[in-house]
Design an enzyme around this catalytic site. Structure first.
Site, mmCIF file in Angstrom:
data_model
loop_
_atom_site.group_PDB
_atom_site.id
_atom_site.type_symbol
_atom_site.label_atom_id
_atom_site.label_comp_id
_atom_site.label_asym_id
_atom_site.label_seq_id
_atom_site.Cartn_x
_atom_site.Cartn_y
_atom_site.Cartn_z
ATOM 1 N N LYS A 58 0.792 -1.255 -0.037
ATOM 2 C CA LYS A 58 -0.120 0.188 -0.093
ATOM 3 C C LYS A 58 0.957 1.361 0.111
ATOM 4 O O LYS A 58 0.209 2.348 -0.313
ATOM 5 C CB LYS A 58 -0.783 -0.031 1.198
ATOM 6 C CG LYS A 58 -0.334 0.216 2.463
ATOM 7 C CD LYS A 58 -1.518 0.039 3.747
ATOM 8 C CE LYS A 58 -0.717 0.164 5.285
ATOM 9 N NZ LYS A 58 -0.020 1.475 5.218
ATOM 10 N N ASP A 59 2.171 1.210 0.513
ATOM 11 C CA ASP A 59 3.050 2.432 0.282
ATOM 12 C C ASP A 59 3.550 2.589 -1.028
ATOM 13 O O ASP A 59 4.198 3.574 -1.313
ATOM 14 C CB ASP A 59 4.048 2.175 1.359
ATOM 15 C CG ASP A 59 3.519 2.371 2.806
ATOM 16 O OD1 ASP A 59 2.504 2.528 3.028
ATOM 17 O OD2 ASP A 59 4.343 1.541 3.654
ATOM 18 N N ARG B 71 -8.691 8.477 3.757
ATOM 19 C CA ARG B 71 -9.747 7.125 3.397
ATOM 20 C C ARG B 71 -10.428 6.571 4.558
ATOM 21 O O ARG B 71 -11.699 6.571 4.333
ATOM 22 C CB ARG B 71 -8.948 6.220 2.794
ATOM 23 C CG ARG B 71 -9.544 4.809 2.447
ATOM 24 C CD ARG B 71 -8.831 3.769 1.950
ATOM 25 N NE ARG B 71 -7.716 3.384 3.008
ATOM 26 C CZ ARG B 71 -7.936 2.631 3.972
ATOM 27 N NH1 ARG B 71 -9.122 2.008 4.079
ATOM 28 N NH2 ARG B 71 -6.905 2.441 4.812
ATOM 29 N N ARG B 72 -9.876 6.589 5.660
ATOM 30 C CA ARG B 72 -10.354 5.966 7.005
ATOM 31 C C ARG B 72 -11.446 7.241 7.312
ATOM 32 O O ARG B 72 -12.353 6.677 8.027
ATOM 33 C CB ARG B 72 -9.541 5.549 7.771
ATOM 34 C CG ARG B 72 -8.743 4.438 7.718
ATOM 35 C CD ARG B 72 -7.395 4.175 8.454
ATOM 36 N NE ARG B 72 -6.968 2.712 7.986
ATOM 37 C CZ ARG B 72 -5.589 2.277 8.243
ATOM 38 N NH1 ARG B 72 -4.853 3.215 9.107
ATOM 39 N NH2 ARG B 72 -5.265 1.136 8.041
ATOM 40 N N ARG C 92 0.943 9.876 13.948
ATOM 41 C CA ARG C 92 2.080 9.004 13.623
ATOM 42 C C ARG C 92 2.819 8.202 14.682
ATOM 43 O O ARG C 92 2.252 8.219 15.571
ATOM 44 C CB ARG C 92 2.927 9.885 13.150
ATOM 45 C CG ARG C 92 2.476 10.661 11.792
ATOM 46 C CD ARG C 92 2.524 10.127 10.399
ATOM 47 N NE ARG C 92 3.675 9.410 10.075
ATOM 48 C CZ ARG C 92 4.894 10.064 9.768
ATOM 49 N NH1 ARG C 92 4.883 11.360 9.365
ATOM 50 N NH2 ARG C 92 5.996 9.608 9.411
ATOM 51 N N ARG D 185 1.223 4.023 19.458
ATOM 52 C CA ARG D 185 -0.107 4.539 18.948
ATOM 53 C C ARG D 185 -0.906 3.856 19.936
ATOM 54 O O ARG D 185 -2.084 4.721 20.588
ATOM 55 C CB ARG D 185 -0.505 4.140 17.369
ATOM 56 C CG ARG D 185 0.429 4.831 16.552
ATOM 57 C CD ARG D 185 -0.078 4.363 15.069
ATOM 58 N NE ARG D 185 1.038 4.668 14.257
ATOM 59 C CZ ARG D 185 0.960 4.605 12.806
ATOM 60 N NH1 ARG D 185 -0.623 4.270 12.332
ATOM 61 N NH2 ARG D 185 1.735 4.806 11.988
ATOM 62 N N CYS E 194 -3.449 8.308 -4.708
ATOM 63 C CA CYS E 194 -2.970 9.221 -3.677
ATOM 64 C C CYS E 194 -3.580 10.646 -3.845
ATOM 65 O O CYS E 194 -3.239 11.472 -3.264
ATOM 66 C CB CYS E 194 -1.154 9.385 -3.859
ATOM 67 S SG CYS E 194 -0.630 9.916 -2.265
#
Length: 325
Positions: free
Chosen positions: A81-82, A128-129, A146, A152, A239
């Site tokens: 996904k990156d 997106r989320r 981040r 996190r 993107c």
């Protein structure tokens, strides 16, 4: 003994993925020595700013791709996904390891999303989320997030955040699955393209590296990765606007779910279609997906949803993110 140099980021998750790749290589090629080489990327040098401010995709792969081109490493290990939709013509994605759970999950001290308190503060750095969560509950407040996964999760444990949204794959690979409070269905939160897939990148002319990547690949994951990346290109690249897509095995067939949202007006479209294995064969996959893409694009036009090809650069996502925060 011949050595294969594996390039990776230095985060705990990236290293876990590199070690998984290393183990597979050693199992399939016991005569080789697989060596891990840590490379610091642009995305690793700034742990504060949102990825949107960096320009999104590419910030975790650029320096690793340079190492491939300069022959400092033989293969690169990325979270698919990156990886941007286009790359240097001298490089290719040569293999894909078996996919982990690709779904998005909630970490919230055991509280389900619907039961979070009013105006709950949720950490995520993904437009997106954010957009998909807000369609389910407009009151939640999303903040940039981040840092590594344990840090996190700690923000939830201490009460700094009510919840965070993450990918199940990373938590599973780091042995943190017990932190998951809820797994979102694809029809509620459609994952990012390639989520849960480890991609192996190499130089086009490095036949040995390509042989290794192919040998350790998973056939079903290869089909999914190819289809999802193709979909991104059919819509005009990644993107630029919030999008997701996932191809999942379903009995002897596959279910393809695609999501696209316009950050300027909040309009979105989510459609799903079944495909047979024959539909997704390498020589006809593009034709099959193109037919579905034409239907998807027509619906987007009706709903006033801009496609990636309609947007210049990352301005639309950046404007949305700045307004949201």
């Amino acid at each position: 003994m011949e050595t294969v140099r594996i390039g990776t980021r230095g985060s705990a998750l990236a290293l876990a993925q590199a070690h998984l790749t290393q183990d597979l290589i050693q199992r399939e090629f016991p005569q080789l020595k697989a060596e891990i080489c840590v490379i610091k990327t642009s995305g690793d040098k700034d742990h504060v700013r949102s990825l949107v401010s960096f320009g999104g995709q590419g910030v975790f792969v650029k320096e690793i791709e340079e190492a491939l081109l300069e022959n400092r490493i033989d293969i690169a290990v990325h979270s698919l996904k990156d990886v941007p939709d286009s790359m240097d013509a001298r490089l290719e994605l040569s293999g894909f390891l078996k996919r982990e759970n690709p779904r998005d999950v909630l970490v919230s001290n055991g509280v389900r999303f619907d039961d979070l308190k009013p105006n709950a503060k949720i950490g995520t750095g993904s437009p997106r989320r954010v957009l998909q969560l807000k369609k389910m509950r407009s009151d939640v407040h999303c903040v940039n997030l981040r840092g590594n996964l344990p840090s996190r999760i700690e923000k939830v444990k201490t009460g700094e955040l009510d919840a965070i949204l993450l990918g199940a794959a990373g938590l599973n690979r780091l042995g943190l699955a017990k932190s998951i409070s809820e797994i979102f269905a694809v029809e509620n939160v459609t994952p990012a393209i390639g989520q849960g897939i480890i991609a192996i990148q190499s130089c086009v002319n490095n036949l040995r590296a390509k042989e290794i990547a192919k040998k350790i690949s998973d056939e079903t994951t290869v089909i999914a990765a190819r289809a999802e990346r193709l979909w991104m290109n059919l819509l005009g690249g990644g993107c630029r606007v919030p999008m997701g897509a996932i191809l999942e095995p379903q009995n002897k067939n596959f279910l393809f779910t695609a999501y696209l949202s316009d950050p300027a007006n909040g309009n979105f479209l989510r459609l799903a279609q079944k495909f047979s294995a024959e539909d997704l064969a390498e020589n006809i996959c593009e034709k099959s997906l193109k037919n579905f893409a034409e239907k998807f694009i027509a619906e987007c036009r009706k709903k006033n949803i801009r496609l990636p090809s309609d947007v210049a650069g990352t301005e639309a996502i950046a404007a949305f993110w700045n307004a949201e925060h």
